[in-house]
Scaffold this motif. Sequence first.
Motif, PDB file in Angstrom:
ATOM      1  N   LYS A  54       4.768 -35.565 -22.156  1.00 47.27           N
ATOM      2  CA  LYS A  54       3.406 -35.058 -22.214  1.00 47.27           C
ATOM      3  C   LYS A  54       3.312 -33.598 -21.768  1.00 47.27           C
ATOM      4  O   LYS A  54       2.607 -32.788 -22.362  1.00 47.27           O
ATOM      5  CB  LYS A  54       2.542 -35.938 -21.310  1.00 47.27           C
ATOM      6  CG  LYS A  54       1.057 -35.666 -21.344  1.00 47.27           C
ATOM      7  CD  LYS A  54       0.323 -36.922 -20.888  1.00 47.27           C
ATOM      8  CE  LYS A  54      -0.628 -36.645 -19.754  1.00 47.27           C
ATOM      9  NZ  LYS A  54      -1.202 -37.887 -19.204  1.00 47.27           N
ATOM     10  N   ASP A 114      12.685 -32.414 -16.968  1.00 47.90           N
ATOM     11  CA  ASP A 114      12.103 -31.832 -18.191  1.00 47.90           C
ATOM     12  C   ASP A 114      12.102 -30.316 -18.104  1.00 47.90           C
ATOM     13  O   ASP A 114      12.397 -29.739 -17.060  1.00 47.90           O
ATOM     14  CB  ASP A 114      10.679 -32.384 -18.416  1.00 47.90           C
ATOM     15  CG  ASP A 114       9.692 -31.941 -17.358  1.00 47.90           C
ATOM     16  OD1 ASP A 114       9.698 -30.756 -16.991  1.00 47.90           O
ATOM     17  OD2 ASP A 114       8.913 -32.802 -16.871  1.00 47.90           O
ATOM     18  N   ILE A 142       5.895 -27.616 -18.136  1.00 51.33           N
ATOM     19  CA  ILE A 142       5.043 -26.609 -17.482  1.00 51.33           C
ATOM     20  C   ILE A 142       5.289 -26.499 -15.973  1.00 51.33           C
ATOM     21  O   ILE A 142       4.928 -25.510 -15.352  1.00 51.33           O
ATOM     22  CB  ILE A 142       3.541 -26.896 -17.722  1.00 51.33           C
ATOM     23  CG1 ILE A 142       3.157 -28.287 -17.205  1.00 51.33           C
ATOM     24  CG2 ILE A 142       3.189 -26.770 -19.185  1.00 51.33           C
ATOM     25  CD1 ILE A 142       1.656 -28.532 -17.180  1.00 51.33           C
ATOM     26  N   GLY A 143       5.903 -27.537 -15.378  1.00 49.86           N
ATOM     27  CA  GLY A 143       6.176 -27.484 -13.941  1.00 49.86           C
ATOM     28  C   GLY A 143       4.931 -27.684 -13.099  1.00 49.86           C
ATOM     29  O   GLY A 143       3.816 -27.781 -13.625  1.00 49.86           O
ATOM     30  N   ILE A 144       5.143 -27.757 -11.790  1.00 54.87           N
ATOM     31  CA  ILE A 144       4.030 -28.039 -10.871  1.00 54.87           C
ATOM     32  C   ILE A 144       4.088 -27.037  -9.723  1.00 54.87           C
ATOM     33  O   ILE A 144       5.169 -26.712  -9.229  1.00 54.87           O
ATOM     34  CB  ILE A 144       4.157 -29.476 -10.303  1.00 54.87           C
ATOM     35  CG1 ILE A 144       4.176 -30.484 -11.459  1.00 54.87           C
ATOM     36  CG2 ILE A 144       3.018 -29.802  -9.347  1.00 54.87           C
ATOM     37  CD1 ILE A 144       4.790 -31.798 -11.093  1.00 54.87           C
ATOM     38  N   GLU A 151      -2.923 -32.434 -11.104  1.00 58.70           N
ATOM     39  CA  GLU A 151      -2.589 -31.147 -10.503  1.00 58.70           C
ATOM     40  C   GLU A 151      -3.820 -30.260 -10.353  1.00 58.70           C
ATOM     41  O   GLU A 151      -4.068 -29.713  -9.304  1.00 58.70           O
ATOM     42  CB  GLU A 151      -1.522 -30.450 -11.315  1.00 58.70           C
ATOM     43  CG  GLU A 151      -0.584 -29.723 -10.376  1.00 58.70           C
ATOM     44  CD  GLU A 151       0.123 -28.579 -10.994  1.00 58.70           C
ATOM     45  OE1 GLU A 151       0.514 -28.676 -12.159  1.00 58.70           O
ATOM     46  OE2 GLU A 151       0.283 -27.586 -10.278  1.00 58.70           O
ATOM     47  N   GLY A 160      -5.619 -38.494 -19.174  1.00 57.37           N
ATOM     48  CA  GLY A 160      -4.971 -39.227 -18.077  1.00 57.37           C
ATOM     49  C   GLY A 160      -5.921 -39.465 -16.930  1.00 57.37           C
ATOM     50  O   GLY A 160      -6.989 -38.874 -16.835  1.00 57.37           O
ATOM     51  N   GLY A 168      -4.595 -39.924 -13.536  1.00 55.85           N
ATOM     52  CA  GLY A 168      -4.007 -39.607 -12.227  1.00 55.85           C
ATOM     53  C   GLY A 168      -3.582 -40.843 -11.483  1.00 55.85           C
ATOM     54  O   GLY A 168      -3.326 -40.802 -10.276  1.00 55.85           O
ATOM     55  N   LEU A 214       1.407 -41.851 -11.388  1.00 54.96           N
ATOM     56  CA  LEU A 214       2.391 -41.579 -10.336  1.00 54.96           C
ATOM     57  C   LEU A 214       2.095 -42.376  -9.071  1.00 54.96           C
ATOM     58  O   LEU A 214       3.009 -42.783  -8.357  1.00 54.96           O
ATOM     59  CB  LEU A 214       2.431 -40.084 -10.015  1.00 54.96           C
ATOM     60  CG  LEU A 214       3.092 -39.217 -11.102  1.00 54.96           C
ATOM     61  CD1 LEU A 214       3.021 -37.747 -10.729  1.00 54.96           C
ATOM     62  CD2 LEU A 214       4.543 -39.633 -11.307  1.00 54.96           C
ATOM     63  N   ALA A 215       0.782 -42.613  -8.804  1.00 53.08           N
ATOM     64  CA  ALA A 215       0.428 -43.421  -7.625  1.00 53.08           C
ATOM     65  C   ALA A 215       0.986 -44.827  -7.778  1.00 53.08           C
ATOM     66  O   ALA A 215       1.544 -45.391  -6.827  1.00 53.08           O
ATOM     67  CB  ALA A 215      -1.091 -43.460  -7.460  1.00 53.08           C
ATOM     68  N   SER A 237      10.366 -29.757 -14.308  1.00 47.94           N
ATOM     69  CA  SER A 237      10.288 -30.636 -13.137  1.00 47.94           C
ATOM     70  C   SER A 237      11.413 -31.658 -13.188  1.00 47.94           C
ATOM     71  O   SER A 237      11.909 -32.007 -14.259  1.00 47.94           O
ATOM     72  CB  SER A 237       8.970 -31.406 -13.115  1.00 47.94           C
ATOM     73  OG  SER A 237       7.899 -30.575 -13.512  1.00 47.94           O
ATOM     74  N   PHE A 284      11.620 -35.382 -11.709  1.00 44.76           N
ATOM     75  CA  PHE A 284      11.092 -36.532 -10.966  1.00 44.76           C
ATOM     76  C   PHE A 284      12.243 -37.476 -10.713  1.00 44.76           C
ATOM     77  O   PHE A 284      13.034 -37.748 -11.614  1.00 44.76           O
ATOM     78  CB  PHE A 284       9.992 -37.237 -11.776  1.00 44.76           C
ATOM     79  CG  PHE A 284       8.669 -36.545 -11.692  1.00 44.76           C
ATOM     80  CD1 PHE A 284       7.723 -36.957 -10.765  1.00 44.76           C
ATOM     81  CD2 PHE A 284       8.377 -35.466 -12.513  1.00 44.76           C
ATOM     82  CE1 PHE A 284       6.494 -36.315 -10.674  1.00 44.76           C
ATOM     83  CE2 PHE A 284       7.156 -34.816 -12.416  1.00 44.76           C
ATOM     84  CZ  PHE A 284       6.219 -35.248 -11.499  1.00 44.76           C
TER      85      PHE A 284
HETATM   86  P1  ADP Z   1      -1.920 -38.845 -15.388  1.00 46.37           P
HETATM   87  O1  ADP Z   1      -2.388 -40.153 -15.905  1.00 46.37           O
HETATM   88  O2  ADP Z   1      -3.002 -37.866 -15.188  1.00 46.37           O
HETATM   89  O3  ADP Z   1      -0.723 -38.299 -16.090  1.00 46.37           O
HETATM   90  P2  ADP Z   1      -0.044 -39.137 -13.203  1.00 46.37           P
HETATM   91  O4  ADP Z   1      -0.223 -39.734 -11.869  1.00 46.37           O
HETATM   92  O5  ADP Z   1       1.009 -39.682 -14.074  1.00 46.37           O
HETATM   93  O6  ADP Z   1      -1.455 -39.201 -13.886  1.00 46.37           O
HETATM   94  O7  ADP Z   1       0.225 -37.606 -12.994  1.00 46.37           O
HETATM   95  C1  ADP Z   1      -0.562 -36.877 -12.080  1.00 46.37           C
HETATM   96  C2  ADP Z   1      -0.463 -35.381 -12.353  1.00 46.37           C
HETATM   97  O8  ADP Z   1       0.829 -34.904 -12.024  1.00 46.37           O
HETATM   98  C3  ADP Z   1      -0.636 -35.020 -13.811  1.00 46.37           C
HETATM   99  O9  ADP Z   1      -1.991 -34.948 -14.156  1.00 46.37           O
HETATM  100  C4  ADP Z   1       0.048 -33.673 -13.868  1.00 46.37           C
HETATM  101  O10 ADP Z   1      -0.821 -32.670 -13.374  1.00 46.37           O
HETATM  102  C5  ADP Z   1       1.180 -33.829 -12.875  1.00 46.37           C
HETATM  103  N1  ADP Z   1       2.466 -34.170 -13.562  1.00 46.37           N
HETATM  104  C6  ADP Z   1       3.035 -35.380 -13.667  1.00 46.37           C
HETATM  105  N2  ADP Z   1       4.228 -35.326 -14.306  1.00 46.37           N
HETATM  106  C7  ADP Z   1       4.412 -34.045 -14.643  1.00 46.37           C
HETATM  107  C8  ADP Z   1       5.466 -33.322 -15.323  1.00 46.37           C
HETATM  108  N3  ADP Z   1       6.563 -33.929 -15.807  1.00 46.37           N
HETATM  109  N4  ADP Z   1       5.328 -31.984 -15.463  1.00 46.37           N
HETATM  110  C9  ADP Z   1       4.238 -31.355 -14.985  1.00 46.37           C
HETATM  111  N5  ADP Z   1       3.207 -31.956 -14.322  1.00 46.37           N
HETATM  112  C10 ADP Z   1       3.299 -33.300 -14.152  1.00 46.37           C
END
Ligand code: ADP
Length: 401
Positions: A279, A308, A311-313, A328, A338, A340, A343-344, A367, A369
């Motif tokens: 994504k 990946d 865009i990074g964080i 973010e 999405g 959020g 990831l939680a 990034s 993960f």
């Molecule tokens: P969402 O359903 O919004 O994707 P997540 O909990 O999966 O919820 O992700 C939370 C936030 O973390 C995303 O909205 C994004 O801002 C950031 N994020 C997650 N994975 C990535 C990634 N691979 N690269 C960049 N930002 C990421």
Amino acid sequence: AVHRVEGFDYIDMVRPVQFDGDTIGYVQVRANLDRLVSRLISIATSALGVLLIAVVIAYFVSARLQALISTPILSLVDLMRRVTEKQNYRLRAEKTSNDEIGVLFDGFNEMLEEINERDSKLAEQNEELEVAAEASLKAREAAEAANTAKSEFLARMSHEIRTPMNGVLGMTQMLARSGLNREQQRLTNIVEQSAESLLEIINDVLDFSKIEARKLVLEKKRFEVRQVTEDSVDLLSARALDKGLGVVAEIDPEADVSILGDPMRIRQVLLNLIGNAVKFTDHGEILVSVARETSASGEEMLRFEVQDSGIGIKDNNLQLIFDSFSQEDGSTTRRFGGTGLGLAICKQLVNLMGGDIGVRSARGVGSVFWFTLPETDPILMPGNTATSAIEALKVLLVDEN
Ligand code: ADP
């Protein structure tokens, strides 16, 4: 020598009389002892009399002293004993004089007064504390009950919504295949996509509330790490290819094992991380890798990484994104959608399975993960590690990345 003559005691003393070295005679002195004895008796009698008078005087003096000093001190000691025994600081010493002993009594009473005051203050504070503790306990219980009720409600609701949603999806897919014109087809596709993302969100909410309500039960069965990893990559590779991204899975020979665990949930975490990587990446490659590592506490773990080139964080958002409902920044939802929650849920699942999750990232670069899982009862897969079969082959590998 003492002689007794006619009922009287005498003492005789004989001394020679010398003249020019010759003894010219003897002198004998005889003394009657009666007078001496009667004198001795009279001295003894008067001494006894004096002693008696002294004893009587001493008795009266000590009796007076006792009344003045010992009795009050003894009564003070008695009071102290009673205070200690009964823990009753309201008792008071009764003052009998204004001398030093009286001052001592005053001091003692003052001390009791102070202890008593402090005691009642303490008791008051204690009572206040108890009341506060009880109130906070009740508040906590109420909050916990409310939270559990909320999670249970959410879990039930999302579960209930899923059934009709599946109906909507199924019927839409059938509708799409019923010979529609192009405009109808376009609209049906939109309905289908919307229904699918709605179902995804509902699934997330269901998982999240199940975990919160502690209703999530993990499976424990044997599965192959390679299989689960490659399945997850395969499921998302079409979506990645659509964006022109390469997805590669790399399983370290040492990590090519079968272990005990919940493959469904591990797949869910992997799908979430790889899905996010696809994504948030526009060009480049996504690398999924598994390797073995030893944790700080000496436990054998499997480490999964999803790297990946997206865009990074930003640094200060790295911890935030694992919180529920947090993305973010505001623009993420607008651009990528999405909730959020992904990831939680990953974090909760990984923690439930006894592992850890984290991320390294650089804005604009990409990034990584990662998450770890305990390597429960591993069995090395046969054959996969054998490289002898390709040892003699020459290989040319061409890849756009
Ligand atoms: P969402 O359903 O919004 O994707 P997540 O909990 O999966 O919820 O992700 C939370 C936030 O973390 C995303 O909205 C994004 O801002 C950031 N994020 C997650 N994975 C990535 C990634 N691979 N690269 C960049 N930002 C990421």
